[in-house]
Design an enzyme around this catalytic site. Structure first.
Site, PDB file in Angstrom:
ATOM      1  N   TYR A  63     -24.239  10.701 -21.450  1.00 59.22           N
ATOM      2  CA  TYR A  63     -23.435  11.502 -22.461  1.00 59.22           C
ATOM      3  C   TYR A  63     -23.925  13.056 -22.787  1.00 59.22           C
ATOM      4  O   TYR A  63     -24.493  12.955 -23.723  1.00 59.22           O
ATOM      5  CB  TYR A  63     -22.971  10.757 -23.381  1.00 59.22           C
ATOM      6  N   TRP A  69     -18.132  10.657 -33.256  1.00 59.98           N
ATOM      7  CA  TRP A  69     -18.405   9.649 -34.414  1.00 59.98           C
ATOM      8  C   TRP A  69     -20.254   9.493 -34.060  1.00 59.98           C
ATOM      9  O   TRP A  69     -20.691   9.101 -34.937  1.00 59.98           O
ATOM     10  CB  TRP A  69     -17.460   8.332 -34.501  1.00 59.98           C
ATOM     11  N   ASP A  70     -20.448   9.609 -32.831  1.00 63.15           N
ATOM     12  CA  ASP A  70     -21.880   9.575 -32.723  1.00 63.15           C
ATOM     13  C   ASP A  70     -22.524  10.293 -33.595  1.00 63.15           C
ATOM     14  O   ASP A  70     -23.845  10.036 -34.173  1.00 63.15           O
ATOM     15  CB  ASP A  70     -22.154   9.768 -31.147  1.00 63.15           C
ATOM     16  N   GLN A 142     -11.778  10.850 -32.593  1.00 65.65           N
ATOM     17  CA  GLN A 142     -12.316   9.444 -32.714  1.00 65.65           C
ATOM     18  C   GLN A 142     -12.406   8.922 -34.083  1.00 65.65           C
ATOM     19  O   GLN A 142     -12.119   9.815 -35.032  1.00 65.65           O
ATOM     20  CB  GLN A 142     -13.934   9.745 -32.298  1.00 65.65           C
ATOM     21  N   GLY A 202     -12.800   4.435 -29.870  1.00 67.83           N
ATOM     22  CA  GLY A 202     -14.421   4.330 -29.960  1.00 67.83           C
ATOM     23  C   GLY A 202     -14.614   2.949 -29.095  1.00 67.83           C
ATOM     24  O   GLY A 202     -15.773   3.033 -28.888  1.00 67.83           O
ATOM     25  N   ASP A 204     -13.558   1.846 -25.881  1.00 63.91           N
ATOM     26  CA  ASP A 204     -12.799   2.317 -24.765  1.00 63.91           C
ATOM     27  C   ASP A 204     -12.064   1.206 -23.836  1.00 63.91           C
ATOM     28  O   ASP A 204     -10.817   1.142 -23.807  1.00 63.91           O
ATOM     29  CB  ASP A 204     -13.613   2.980 -23.925  1.00 63.91           C
ATOM     30  N   ARG A 239     -19.840  -1.335 -17.090  1.00 59.13           N
ATOM     31  CA  ARG A 239     -18.985  -0.098 -17.462  1.00 59.13           C
ATOM     32  C   ARG A 239     -17.581  -0.699 -17.294  1.00 59.13           C
ATOM     33  O   ARG A 239     -17.109  -1.435 -16.510  1.00 59.13           O
ATOM     34  CB  ARG A 239     -19.332   1.073 -16.510  1.00 59.13           C
ATOM     35  N   TRP A 394     -17.148  -2.875 -24.067  1.00 66.47           N
ATOM     36  CA  TRP A 394     -16.452  -3.304 -25.248  1.00 66.47           C
ATOM     37  C   TRP A 394     -15.779  -4.745 -25.209  1.00 66.47           C
ATOM     38  O   TRP A 394     -15.067  -5.307 -25.877  1.00 66.47           O
ATOM     39  CB  TRP A 394     -15.405  -2.409 -25.489  1.00 66.47           C
ATOM     40  N   GLU A 437     -27.662   1.227 -25.666  1.00 65.76           N
ATOM     41  CA  GLU A 437     -26.428   1.529 -26.108  1.00 65.76           C
ATOM     42  C   GLU A 437     -25.559   0.041 -26.646  1.00 65.76           C
ATOM     43  O   GLU A 437     -24.975   0.109 -27.673  1.00 65.76           O
ATOM     44  CB  GLU A 437     -25.474   1.862 -25.006  1.00 65.76           C
TER      45      GLU A 437
END
Ligand code: 9WN
Length: 472
Positions: A63, A69-70, A142, A202, A204, A239, A394, A437
């Site tokens: 990224y 928001w990060d 976000q 946030g 995804d 992913r 997620w 992550e």
């Protein structure tokens, strides 16, 4: 009280009447790492991920731009050892704020123009009148964490004139973001704002969105050709799928057609969701701004009105009794997305639930943590659901910033023991598996792994470690 081993890290078991912050994180595979060492490593990561001296990328390879928001969490991390960088982080983020107050989810400061999809040429913010001229941005936002991050920085440095001056000046930018959300994203004036893209949540590819996006059929010509990079840089099995990406592009194109104007998008978008996490963050940030406003003698009546209505609507509209938790609301199909998912639990941090509902939320986390099949808390999705996938983004893994939000919420309601389980499970994972992550929530599996999932040397992982360690 009892002593339990979580994975190979040994912590004192945490019940609500008992609080023992871990002092040493031990690993069977590695020598023990002290909190000081973890904290030094975290500082190094944040410094290394800082580009052009003023903004931090989540992970340089995966990224390579500044994320919304990060950067909020990153600013909190920096506030523990370099508050000037914390302030600069927020300033560079808000350079991307649009004239109407919208704060984009990516700010493309970097001259690097490839290696991430979708980069600036897809979003075409330069064709939108309200977008900033000096920097390209995305067209969606976000979760609005910035109010409570500002409050955190203020609380850590309340005796510094420089920080007080910064907070007082910066305050109005965050209020403008909230005003944008209430004006453009809440057509029925309910106090619950919508998102029109899964990226804005946030989370995804959360299973939350699966059924909804199945209703979207994409015809040839609906989306431009594109090339993903994320699945070349991280393990594709961790992913989102190609179908997920087609939907992301479809909704981006829809936004683009309407110049990302929320009011127009609301009339057409098949994806229109009042999300739990997003609205909980807005409420908690409203609350922070109200508190900071009182410090600086700023009139907060508008914020108080927004917040009272938002809290009421969240509690009344998003609670699903049969599920025993909150759930996002799908506006187009007029129904709850009734799945057990981590976003709902951040309502605790926003102070939304009654004590009875809060106890239900806490009990579920405790149940998960105590199960014989062994989970660290808290998986991002319901482990009893067939869609649960402990490796995939997620759909199950543990995420650092989510554990931070949960910890704060549980602590707020006095559930100190559960809060500390959430914190120590996360620190244990970082200790064993690195600053990744996201992480596998299954104890027996994670304890055999050598690293976490997704990107490595991850910025918000470092930021959360710093805050947890410094404040324990
Ligand atoms: C799209 C940067 C971001 C986080 C999100 C996370 C992931 C991006 C992606 O990475 O999303 O925004 O390309 O997968 O889901 O929460 O802000 O860390």
């Amino acid at each position: 009280m009892s002593t339990k081993a979580y994975g190979f890290g040994v912590f004192i078991s945490s019940r609500d009447d008992y609080f023992h912050p871990p002092t040493v994180f031990t690993s069977r595979l590695m020598p023990p790492i002290s909190p000081q060492q973890l904290s030094q490593e975290a500082q190094k990561i944040l410094r290394k991920n800082t580009w052009e001296g003023r903004y931090t990328v989540p992970s340089p390879n995966l990224y390579p731009y500044q994320w919304n928001w990060d950067s909020g969490f990153v600013a909190m991390g920096f506030a523990h050892f370099d508050v000037k960088r914390a302030m600069l982080e927020l300033e560079s983020l808000f350079q991307g704020q649009w004239d109407n107050g919208m704060l984009p989810h990516i700010i493309f400061h970097s001259k690097k123009r490839e290696g991430y999809f979708p980069g600036p040429s897809y979003w075409e913010s330069d064709r939108v009148a309200t977008a900033p001229k000096a920097v390209d941005t995305s067209g969606i936002t976000q979760p609005p964490v910035h109010g409570f991050i500002l409050e955190r920085i203020f609380d850590l440095h309340r005796n510094s004139d420089e920080v007080r001056g910064f907070v007082e000046k910066f305050y109005s930018k965050v209020v403008r973001l909230h005003r944008y959300l209430y004006e453009y994203r809440d057509p029925q004036r309910e106090g619950l704002v919508f998102i029109f893209h899964p990226w804005a949540s946030g989370r995804d590819n959360s299973p939350l969105w699966d059924d909804l996006v199945k209703t979207i059929s994409i015809k040839p010509g609906d989306i431009p050709p594109y090339k993903r990079y994320d699945n070349l840089k991280a393990d594709p099995s961790e992913r989102p799928s190609d179908r997920d990406y087609d939907i992301y592009v479809y909704l981006m194109e829809l936004g683009k057609r309407h110049h990302y104007n929320g009011k127009e998008i609301a009339k057409e978008s098949p994806f229109l969701v009042q999300d739990t996490l997003f609205n909980a963050m807005l409420i908690r940030s409203n609350e922070a701004l109200i508190r900071l406003g009182a410090e600086f003698g700023i009139d907060t009546l508008e914020l108080q009105d927004w917040n009272a209505q938002s809290k009421r609507s969240f509690e009344e509209k998003l609670w699903v009794e049969a599920l025993g938790t909150y759930a996002p609301y799908d506006i187009q199909n007029k129904r709850h997305i009734a799945l057990k998912e981590i976003g709902a639990y951040t309502a605790l941090y926003a102070g939304v639930p009654s004590s009875e509902r809060a106890t239900k939320l806490k009990d579920y986390i405790e149940l998960l943590a105590d199960r014989p099949d062994g989970f660290r808390v808290m998986p991002s999705f319901d482990p009893d659901h067939w869609i649960f996938n402990p490796r995939k983004y997620w759909k199950g893994p543990i995420w650092p910033q989510m554990n931070w939000l949960l910890y704060q919420g549980l602590d707020r309601y006095g559930f100190k023991g559960t809060a500390n389980r959430v914190k120590s499970d996360f620190l244990d994972l970082v200790d064993k598996l690195g600053f990744h992550e996201y992480f596998d929530p299954r104890k027996s599996v994670a304890d055999q792994l050598e690293h976490g999932y997704g990107g490595d040397h991850f910025s918000w992982t470092a930021a959360v470690v710093l805050d947890f360690i410094t404040n324990s």
